[in-house]
Design an enzyme around this catalytic site. Structure first.
Site, PDB file in Angstrom:
ATOM      1  CG  HIS A 138      -0.238   0.128   2.470  1.00  0.00           C
ATOM      2  ND1 HIS A 138       0.188   1.214   3.065  1.00  0.00           N
ATOM      3  CD2 HIS A 138       0.312  -0.984   3.368  1.00  0.00           C
ATOM      4  CE1 HIS A 138       0.887   1.075   4.179  1.00  0.00           C
ATOM      5  NE2 HIS A 138       0.865  -0.232   4.477  1.00  0.00           N
ATOM      6  CG  HIS A 147      12.267  -4.276 -14.456  1.00  0.00           C
ATOM      7  ND1 HIS A 147      12.992  -5.105 -15.051  1.00  0.00           N
ATOM      8  CD2 HIS A 147      11.386  -5.398 -13.777  1.00  0.00           C
ATOM      9  CE1 HIS A 147      12.810  -6.286 -15.101  1.00  0.00           C
ATOM     10  NE2 HIS A 147      11.644  -6.536 -14.370  1.00  0.00           N
TER      11      HIS A 147
END
Length: 214
Positions: A138, A147
């Site tokens: 979160h 990446h």
């Protein structure tokens, strides 16, 4: 009679192994890949067919307008460079098994592969790779061209800067900020903030070098 669902169209820029994963996600999501481009067609993945020359050789001759594009290039700096010179619209590719919160945002050109999890209130930038089985918890902020590699785990309130690469199986503890264009080695445990352009390896993660900005 069963109603036929119209297929969406997309183009892929890049014809290496990474593009094969993206293509599979697209086909699963009822897309048709209308064209595939690569700057070095002679060196593409063996499963790539009918590959046309990319834009680097002649930018003005490239068909910028047309179906939206996904830049299927695994190297972050090259993906960023291509995104700067293409004048095209972009599509996303999200595997059907990925779990993504409705309160998270995903930028254009980003790909999310099988088994990835993106938890609430996270913001993913443009042309990002969230690779197989990656866990993004979160309130994360992931910069453009980053990446997050397979099985990497980012805890809550983590920031990853533009172009940074978090390696396979790396773990980033809560509230850590990773700068831009960093490299986090495979299996690294990141327990403190990382400055821009740093390469970090080990448990706990230590900076082993710092790249000079280009």
């Amino acid at each position: 009679m069963e109603k036929q669902t119209s297929k969406k169209k997309v183009r892929i820029y890049g014809a290496g192994g990474h593009s094969q994963v993206i293509k599979e996600v697209l086909l699963m999501n009822n897309y048709i890949v209308t064209e595939t481009f690569d700057d070095k067609p002679e060196g593409v993945h063996y499963a790539s067919k009918n590959v046309a020359i990319g834009a680097r050789k002649d930018l003005s001759a490239f068909p910028h307008e047309g179906d939206p594009v996904i830049i299927a290039v695994g190297i972050n700096s090259e993906r960023a460079e291509i995104a700067q010179f293409l004048k095209s619209t972009y599509e996303k590719a999200i595997h059907e098994s990925a779990i993504i919160s409705n309160t998270s945002k995903i930028g254009e050109g980003t790909v999310v592969f099988a088994g990835a999890i993106i938890q609430p209130n996270t913001t993913i930038g443009k042309h990002v790779i969230i690779n197989t089985g990656a866990s993004v918890d979160h309130d994360n902020i992931i910069g453009d061209y980053a990446h997050i590699s397979p099985k990497a785990a980012l805890c809550g309130h983590v920031e990853v800067g533009e172009g940074s690469h978090v390696g396979v199986g790396a773990v980033v503890i809560p509230k850590v900020k990773i700068g831009k264009w960093c490299t986090i080695g495979a299996g690294t445990i990141v327990i403190k903030d990382i400055p821009d352009y740093a390469t970090v390896v080990g448990n706990p993660g230590k900076i082993i070098k710092t790249k000079k900005p280009v």
